[in-house]
Design a protein around this motif. Structure first.
Motif, PDB file in Angstrom:
ATOM      1  N   ALA A  93      92.309  -1.914  73.911  1.00  0.00           N
ATOM      2  CA  ALA A  93      92.939  -2.272  72.632  1.00  0.00           C
ATOM      3  C   ALA A  93      93.474  -3.699  72.677  1.00  0.00           C
ATOM      4  N   ARG A  94      94.052  -4.095  73.797  1.00  0.00           N
ATOM      5  CA  ARG A  94      94.574  -5.460  73.929  1.00  0.00           C
ATOM      6  C   ARG A  94      93.441  -6.490  73.874  1.00  0.00           C
ATOM      7  N   ASP A  96      90.547  -6.058  72.440  1.00  0.00           N
ATOM      8  CA  ASP A  96      90.039  -6.057  71.061  1.00  0.00           C
ATOM      9  C   ASP A  96      90.927  -6.925  70.172  1.00  0.00           C
ATOM     10  N   ASP A  97      92.259  -6.794  70.333  1.00  0.00           N
ATOM     11  CA  ASP A  97      93.196  -7.622  69.562  1.00  0.00           C
ATOM     12  C   ASP A  97      92.992  -9.100  69.877  1.00  0.00           C
ATOM     13  N   ASP A 100      89.830 -10.307  68.242  1.00  0.00           N
ATOM     14  CA  ASP A 100      90.064 -10.526  66.807  1.00  0.00           C
ATOM     15  C   ASP A 100      90.804 -11.845  66.571  1.00  0.00           C
ATOM     16  N   LEU A 101      91.845 -12.097  67.366  1.00  0.00           N
ATOM     17  CA  LEU A 101      92.621 -13.316  67.228  1.00  0.00           C
ATOM     18  C   LEU A 101      91.744 -14.549  67.483  1.00  0.00           C
TER      19      LEU A 101
END
Length: 107
Positions: A93-94, A96-97, A100-101
């Motif tokens: 999840a980190r 993926d974040d 995205d950023l």
């Protein structure tokens, strides 16, 4: 649960114990003598390592005459599998974040 997981990590932290556990998983029940033959350490050392694995719930033993026979309990690894699964999801999840950023920054 944390205590169980910690005892599993401690038990498997030692390379000799990991090797003994892996050997029992791969080859099934074995006597202390058979395990000692390929362990590269003395029989008393193998017995001590097996006692730690037994305390962690990773192996079980049974007596047959004068010989102790040990078997692996792979299901005892479930708390570690659960923990690694949670950590994998957390870090995925980190990442993926972060992806995205970085994608937004490139625009």
């Amino acid at each position: 649960m944390v205590e169980t997981r910690d005892s599993l990590f401690r038990a498997l932290a030692d390379p000799t114990r990991r090797a003994l556990f892996e050997r029992l998983c791969e080859h099934g029940e074995q006597t202390v003598g058979a395990l000692t033959a390929d362990a590269g350490v003395s029989q008393p050392a193998v017995s001590k390592h097996l006692a730690i694995l037994r305390q962690a719930g990773l192996v079980i033993d049974r007596q047959q005459g004068r010989q102790a026979h040990y078997s692996a309990r792979p299901a005892a690894l479930a708390p570690l599998a659960d923990w690694t699964g949670r950590m994998t999801r957390f870090w995925q999840a980190r990442f993926d974040d972060l992806d995205d950023l970085l994608g937004r920054m490139d625009q």
